[in-house]
Write a protein that holds these residues in place. Structure first.
Motif, PDB file in Angstrom:
ATOM      1  N   TYR A 176       0.832  -1.206   0.000  1.00 37.35           N
ATOM      2  CA  TYR A 176       0.000   0.000   0.000  1.00 37.35           C
ATOM      3  C   TYR A 176       0.864   1.252   0.000  1.00 37.35           C
ATOM      4  O   TYR A 176       2.043   1.234   0.374  1.00 37.35           O
ATOM      5  CB  TYR A 176      -0.961   0.008   1.183  1.00 37.35           C
ATOM      6  N   HIS A 177       0.238   2.334  -0.423  1.00 33.75           N
ATOM      7  CA  HIS A 177       0.874   3.648  -0.376  1.00 33.75           C
ATOM      8  C   HIS A 177      -0.232   4.685  -0.216  1.00 33.75           C
ATOM      9  O   HIS A 177      -1.256   4.627  -0.907  1.00 33.75           O
ATOM     10  CB  HIS A 177       1.667   3.938  -1.649  1.00 33.75           C
ATOM     11  N   PHE A 178      -0.032   5.634   0.702  1.00 31.84           N
ATOM     12  CA  PHE A 178      -1.026   6.699   0.837  1.00 31.84           C
ATOM     13  C   PHE A 178      -0.370   7.968   1.363  1.00 31.84           C
ATOM     14  O   PHE A 178       0.727   7.952   1.938  1.00 31.84           O
ATOM     15  CB  PHE A 178      -2.194   6.265   1.728  1.00 31.84           C
ATOM     16  N   TRP A 179      -1.069   9.066   1.139  1.00 31.34           N
ATOM     17  CA  TRP A 179      -0.642  10.394   1.584  1.00 31.34           C
ATOM     18  C   TRP A 179      -1.533  10.845   2.742  1.00 31.34           C
ATOM     19  O   TRP A 179      -2.763  10.664   2.708  1.00 31.34           O
ATOM     20  CB  TRP A 179      -0.752  11.417   0.461  1.00 31.34           C
TER      21      TRP A 179
ATOM     22  N   LYS B 146       3.968  10.622   3.756  1.00 26.99           N
ATOM     23  CA  LYS B 146       3.699   9.538   2.807  1.00 26.99           C
ATOM     24  C   LYS B 146       4.112   8.218   3.452  1.00 26.99           C
ATOM     25  O   LYS B 146       5.216   8.105   3.991  1.00 26.99           O
ATOM     26  CB  LYS B 146       4.466   9.759   1.505  1.00 26.99           C
ATOM     27  N   PHE B 147       3.225   7.236   3.383  1.00 26.81           N
ATOM     28  CA  PHE B 147       3.482   5.929   3.983  1.00 26.81           C
ATOM     29  C   PHE B 147       3.430   4.845   2.906  1.00 26.81           C
ATOM     30  O   PHE B 147       2.453   4.754   2.148  1.00 26.81           O
ATOM     31  CB  PHE B 147       2.448   5.624   5.066  1.00 26.81           C
ATOM     32  N   THR B 148       4.471   4.038   2.862  1.00 23.38           N
ATOM     33  CA  THR B 148       4.540   2.901   1.940  1.00 23.38           C
ATOM     34  C   THR B 148       4.782   1.655   2.763  1.00 23.38           C
ATOM     35  O   THR B 148       5.744   1.590   3.546  1.00 23.38           O
ATOM     36  CB  THR B 148       5.679   3.079   0.922  1.00 23.38           C
ATOM     37  N   GLY B 149       3.905   0.652   2.610  1.00 22.32           N
ATOM     38  CA  GLY B 149       4.001  -0.531   3.449  1.00 22.32           C
ATOM     39  C   GLY B 149       3.819  -1.818   2.678  1.00 22.32           C
ATOM     40  O   GLY B 149       3.242  -1.849   1.593  1.00 22.32           O
ATOM     41  N   VAL B 150       4.327  -2.895   3.264  1.00 20.68           N
ATOM     42  CA  VAL B 150       4.135  -4.235   2.719  1.00 20.68           C
ATOM     43  C   VAL B 150       3.810  -5.164   3.884  1.00 20.68           C
ATOM     44  O   VAL B 150       4.394  -5.058   4.980  1.00 20.68           O
ATOM     45  CB  VAL B 150       5.391  -4.725   1.957  1.00 20.68           C
ATOM     46  N   ARG B 151       2.870  -6.058   3.652  1.00 21.23           N
ATOM     47  CA  ARG B 151       2.418  -6.991   4.683  1.00 21.23           C
ATOM     48  C   ARG B 151       2.309  -8.394   4.107  1.00 21.23           C
ATOM     49  O   ARG B 151       1.900  -8.570   2.960  1.00 21.23           O
ATOM     50  CB  ARG B 151       1.056  -6.549   5.224  1.00 21.23           C
ATOM     51  N   TYR B 152       2.657  -9.381   4.932  1.00 23.61           N
ATOM     52  CA  TYR B 152       2.470 -10.780   4.546  1.00 23.61           C
ATOM     53  C   TYR B 152       1.719 -11.479   5.668  1.00 23.61           C
ATOM     54  O   TYR B 152       2.123 -11.430   6.831  1.00 23.61           O
ATOM     55  CB  TYR B 152       3.803 -11.482   4.298  1.00 23.61           C
ATOM     56  N   PHE B 153       0.622 -12.141   5.295  1.00 29.38           N
ATOM     57  CA  PHE B 153      -0.218 -12.831   6.279  1.00 29.38           C
ATOM     58  C   PHE B 153      -0.359 -14.295   5.890  1.00 29.38           C
ATOM     59  O   PHE B 153      -0.657 -14.619   4.740  1.00 29.38           O
ATOM     60  CB  PHE B 153      -1.604 -12.184   6.366  1.00 29.38           C
TER      61      PHE B 153
END
Length: 443
Positions: free
Chosen positions: A212-215, A235-242
């Motif tokens: 994801y990425h959002f402002w 600005k946030f950029t994230g990655v998740r693994y579930f």
């Protein structure tokens, strides 16, 4: 006075619910289904020796939380091709009951200030329209105030208030990929923020990837961790693994924070920060107890090594999930820690002593069933990432014991005993303790 407060709160919620029903029920005659839901939680407890500056304070609490929801599902949109619509309204009431001074205690001020009403008066938690097959067969649009959770909720969560705005969900893009676009206008500190971005889900052979990425844009003057700003954009950029299997679950998320700010003393500032959280659990059949579960978690966020810089390295989103009603919700029943802040121990933005930022969190816990009773035990260790004064980084440790007893599928009794032990950053403070009992019911 306690009975009068409780009755007034309940009467207000049901009066508001009756008005909502009067609006929605005529439309329900043309709908395929009308879903009603209700949740009530009553909690009584006592906080002892909460740390704040050089002093401690104790606080008895009595919280009443209630929600009542109406969702009309499957309304046909005659002038579209096979499109249907859901219309939902959820009303919520949150109040301290007889303990009217709860909302002015320093540890509860932030939680109360974000609520439209913290005295038991009902307010709208959700009010939305959800349109299926919106323009395209695999597209769904949700407009209005809605529940929303991005990843684990580290950076963005509607919590128990929802987020006002719009969300567009698209399925089966390039095969099995799912994508969401969102734009929200949450209200905080007497002004509106702007949040917009997107997320995508990629299923793998065993788990699910999410990026994801959002402002997050704030056009008002506000205090941050490093400097005061007239306006800022993060600005946030994230990655998740579930991953979830029969005995094993794993949930890992990492986030990078960037952005710029216009400082109140002139010039510009930058944001360069990061955070991650790793959580896992293992289920195992244990003699005498039965199917038990061991839980592990480790997370960390960056902090500022100094007190005067044009670059803020402390991770600090404005709308991460960290509150529930009039209390904090997070790691530790007392601490309520997120990856970047903790229950108020000072007047700083992150609740930590001045010049201290970022958190390291370690948690080990176990859930042990005994007949209908579920006994949970958790150990937490909290350590700061940076101290601008080059002092101690040791924040606190906490031990929680919880017992939950379901009286059926729709009702549960629970009790908690927690001990919060301040460490090097609070050398003169006593142990804080929390004892509470709660009953929750839903249908």
């Amino acid at each position: 006075m306690a009975k009068q407060s409780t009755r007034s709160s309940a009467f207000g919620l049901w009066l508001a619910a009756y008005g909502a029903a009067a609006i929605l029920l005529p439309a329900a005659a043309q709908a395929t289904k009308l879903d009603l839901s209700s949740n009530v939680e009553i909690k009584a407890g006592n906080y002892q020796n909460l740390v704040y500056g050089n002093a401690t304070n104790s606080q008895p609490v009595f919280f009443e939380t209630a929600t009542l929801g109406f969702v009309i599902k499957g309304i046909n949109l005659e002038k579209t091709q096979d499109s249907t619509m859901d219309v939902g309204i959820v009303l919520q009431s949150i109040g301290p009951g007889a303990s009217s001074n709860t909302v002015i205690s320093p540890q509860f001020i932030d939680a109360a200030a974000r609520l439209p009403s913290a005295n038991g008066t009902p307010f709208i938690r959700s009010a939305y329209v959800k349109i299926y097959k919106f323009m395209l067969p695999g597209m769904t649009a949700t407009l209005g105030r809605q529940d929303f959770l991005l990843g684990q909720g580290i950076t963005l969560s509607g919590g128990d208030l929802g987020l006002a705005g719009g969300r567009l969900e698209a399925d089966n893009i390039l095969g099995k990929i799912k994508a969401d676009l969102f734009i929200f206008r949450p209200f905080k500190n007497n002004r509106f923020f702007k949040i917009y971005g997107g997320t995508a889900y990629f299923p793998s052979t065993e788990g699910l990837w999410q990026v994801y990425h959002f402002w997050e844009k704030d056009d008002g003057a506000a205090q941050d961790i490093m400097f005061n700003a007239l306006s800022k954009t993060k600005k946030f950029t994230g990655v998740r693994y579930f991953l979830s299997q029969k005995q094993l679950t794993f949930d890992g998320e990492a986030v990078i924070q960037r952005g710029t700010a216009k400082k109140t003393d002139g010039g510009t500032g930058k944001y360069e920060a990061h955070a991650f959280m790793l959580k896992g659990s293992w289920s195992q059949d244990i003699s005498f107890f039965g199917q038990s579960r061991v839980r592990l978690a480790y997370g960390r966020s960056s902090g500022n090594p100094g007190s005067d810089s044009a670059t803020d390295k402390a991770f600090f989103p404005a709308f991460g999930g960290k509150f529930s009603g009039l209390e904090r919700k997070g790691y530790g029943a007392i601490a309520g820690a997120s990856l970047y802040d903790i229950i108020k121990t000072s007047s700083t933005a992150n609740g930590l002593p001045y010049g201290v930022s970022g958190l390291n969190i370690i948690n080990i816990g176990v859930d042990l069933p005994y007949k209908k009773l579920i006994i949970s035990a958790d150990l937490y260790k909290f350590r700061a990432s940076k101290n601008a004064a080059d002092g101690s980084l040791q924040v606190a440790s906490e031990t929680d014991l919880k017992a939950a007893y379901p009286l059926g599928e729709n009702m549960q009794l629970s009790a908690v005993y927690a001990v919060f032990t301040p460490l090097g950053l609070y050398p003169q403070s006593r142990q804080a303790k929390l004892i509470y009992g709660a009953i929750s019911a839903k249908f």
